[in-house]
Structure formats: structure tokens, C-alpha cells
Design a protein around this motif. Sequence first.
Motif, PDB file in Angstrom:
ATOM      1  N   VAL A  65       6.348 122.848  13.945  1.00 28.53           N
ATOM      2  CA  VAL A  65       6.688 121.428  13.871  1.00 28.53           C
ATOM      3  C   VAL A  65       6.010 120.729  15.039  1.00 28.53           C
ATOM      4  O   VAL A  65       6.194 121.109  16.199  1.00 28.53           O
ATOM      5  N   THR A  66       5.208 119.708  14.742  1.00 27.71           N
ATOM      6  CA  THR A  66       4.461 118.991  15.771  1.00 27.71           C
ATOM      7  C   THR A  66       5.387 118.052  16.531  1.00 27.71           C
ATOM      8  O   THR A  66       6.510 117.768  16.094  1.00 27.71           O
ATOM      9  N   PRO A  67       4.938 117.532  17.682  1.00 24.74           N
ATOM     10  CA  PRO A  67       5.764 116.560  18.420  1.00 24.74           C
ATOM     11  C   PRO A  67       6.139 115.337  17.591  1.00 24.74           C
ATOM     12  O   PRO A  67       7.154 114.690  17.863  1.00 24.74           O
ATOM     13  N   ASP A  68       5.329 115.011  16.577  1.00 24.91           N
ATOM     14  CA  ASP A  68       5.626 113.878  15.692  1.00 24.91           C
ATOM     15  C   ASP A  68       6.599 114.245  14.584  1.00 24.91           C
ATOM     16  O   ASP A  68       6.929 113.402  13.748  1.00 24.91           O
ATOM     17  N   GLY A  69       7.037 115.509  14.541  1.00 22.68           N
ATOM     18  CA  GLY A  69       7.981 115.937  13.523  1.00 22.68           C
ATOM     19  C   GLY A  69       7.352 116.393  12.225  1.00 22.68           C
ATOM     20  O   GLY A  69       8.053 116.657  11.247  1.00 22.68           O
ATOM     21  N   GLU A  70       6.039 116.534  12.195  1.00 21.45           N
ATOM     22  CA  GLU A  70       5.347 116.985  10.995  1.00 21.45           C
ATOM     23  C   GLU A  70       5.306 118.508  10.953  1.00 21.45           C
ATOM     24  O   GLU A  70       5.011 119.154  11.965  1.00 21.45           O
ATOM     25  N   GLN A  71       5.593 119.088   9.796  1.00 22.81           N
ATOM     26  CA  GLN A  71       5.573 120.548   9.648  1.00 22.81           C
ATOM     27  C   GLN A  71       4.193 121.006   9.200  1.00 22.81           C
ATOM     28  O   GLN A  71       3.615 120.442   8.274  1.00 22.81           O
ATOM     29  N   GLY A 190      -3.393 119.639   6.002  1.00 24.82           N
ATOM     30  CA  GLY A 190      -3.277 118.297   6.535  1.00 24.82           C
ATOM     31  C   GLY A 190      -3.378 117.211   5.488  1.00 24.82           C
ATOM     32  O   GLY A 190      -3.957 116.146   5.736  1.00 24.82           O
ATOM     33  N   THR A 191      -2.823 117.474   4.316  1.00 23.14           N
ATOM     34  CA  THR A 191      -2.849 116.483   3.249  1.00 23.14           C
ATOM     35  C   THR A 191      -1.457 116.343   2.658  1.00 23.14           C
ATOM     36  O   THR A 191      -0.478 116.758   3.280  1.00 23.14           O
ATOM     37  N   THR A 192      -1.343 115.762   1.479  1.00 22.58           N
ATOM     38  CA  THR A 192      -0.042 115.501   0.888  1.00 22.58           C
ATOM     39  C   THR A 192       0.193 116.359  -0.342  1.00 22.58           C
ATOM     40  O   THR A 192      -0.751 116.850  -0.973  1.00 22.58           O
TER      41      THR A 192
END
Length: 243
Positions: A65-71, A190-192
Motif C-alpha cells: 500500500v503506497t503512502p497515497d493509499g493505493e494498493q 498501474g491501470t484500472t
Amino acid sequence: MPSNLNRSLIKNLDLFKSLSDAALDSILETAQVYRLLTGDAAFRQGEVADRFFVLLHGHLKVVQVTPDGEQVVVRYVNPGDVFGIARAMRRPNYPASTLAVQESLALSWPSTEWDDFTATNPHFASNALQTVGQRLHDAHARIQELSTEEVEQRVARAILRLVDQSGRQTPEGIVIDFPITRQDIAEMTGTTLHTVSRLLSAWKDRGLVISGRKRIVVCAVDNLIRLAEGPHTSTPQPTDAKV
């Protein structure tokens, strides 16, 4: 040695092939067996890195989990791989979580034994060093891909890596031999989820892949390689990819 562990389970792994039975017995004296059901964590991001592991059976995914909250799905762990070696890299805490994607079996040892473990088992130490080097190489490659490549290239490369690591030939094609979702692929590239779904649907229509619930089969590896090499033969790019 744990009574529920057969010595032959590790004797045939590349990490331990050169060791004598006596050396194997010595290694197993301090080993702990970890049985993980789907979704169980061997350890979680931020926990004290008090153990290191070797996967015997099953598959795990490493999630950060990145500092921005993205997994982000960092990589997958395959049978025979060593993992959880944060202390070997002089890190006190695990930098990511490691979760079972199917029922799995691992061995673990206290991190305090790492230095003695590698000193008395040079073959293991060499393989562990190669593992660290490969992970650094893969991380640099992924950074370059995210910076320079279109989303279709990234998704194609990610699937090809999984085929190379865990592909199994079937009458349909080469199946990635563990459960993997479209969301997992999105988090690897890194996409959706929407973008990955659109790409896989387009590739399915062209006969490149078969995809279903937690299952991907590659039917045309050469065509997928061409997509990974450049956008000149690719499907028109979706507009909702992360960059």
C-alpha cells in the motif's frame, strides 16, 4: 525436525539440492511450518520482520500500500522461492504484505538465524542473492514500463511474466497456474480494472486469450509478445488508464 514435514519436500528444491541429509536435518530443526488458506497473510506490511520463509506449495502475492493509499501487486511468490527477507536487506520491518492466492505451505525460520543460515549454506546464500538481484531488476523494469509504455504493452508484459513463471500447457493454451483476477493485473500494471477488462475482452475476441473468474489462458503467445514489444500492432488504447 517437524514430524509433519517430509525431508524430500525441500531436498528437491534448488535452494537445498546440494545439501546432505544431515545438513537438511539441521536446517529443519528450527523450521516452522506455515499452512496458509486463501487470503491468509504470511506477514503484513509494517510488521517486525522476525522471520524469513521458503514457499513449498501454492502461490502468494506480495502487496504494498503506497503512502497515497493505493494498493499495488508487487510480484508473485512461486514454489521454491525465498521471501520475507527484509532483515537480510537490513530492513527491520516488512515493506509489503504477502497473501496466499490459494492454499499454500511454507517453512519459516527466525530472522536472527539468517546470517548463520547463509554462512553455513553457501548454495542457499547464492540463490538468495540472485533472488534479491532479480527483484531489483524487475523493479527497475516496471518503473521504466510505467514511465514509457502504453497500458496495453504493460498488461501484455505482465501476463507474459506470469506465463513465464507459472504457465502450464493445456489443450486451450498456456494457463497461469494459480487464481488471478483482473483487479490483480490492474494493480500490477498501474491501470484500472475497467481498462484491464476492456483489453482482455478485446484480446479474447481476437483469439489471444481466454479469461474468466480468476483464470487467464494465453492462446497466442507470439501475438501477445508482439503487443508487449510496441504499440504499432496494438488495439486502440483505452482512455481511462492511469499514467
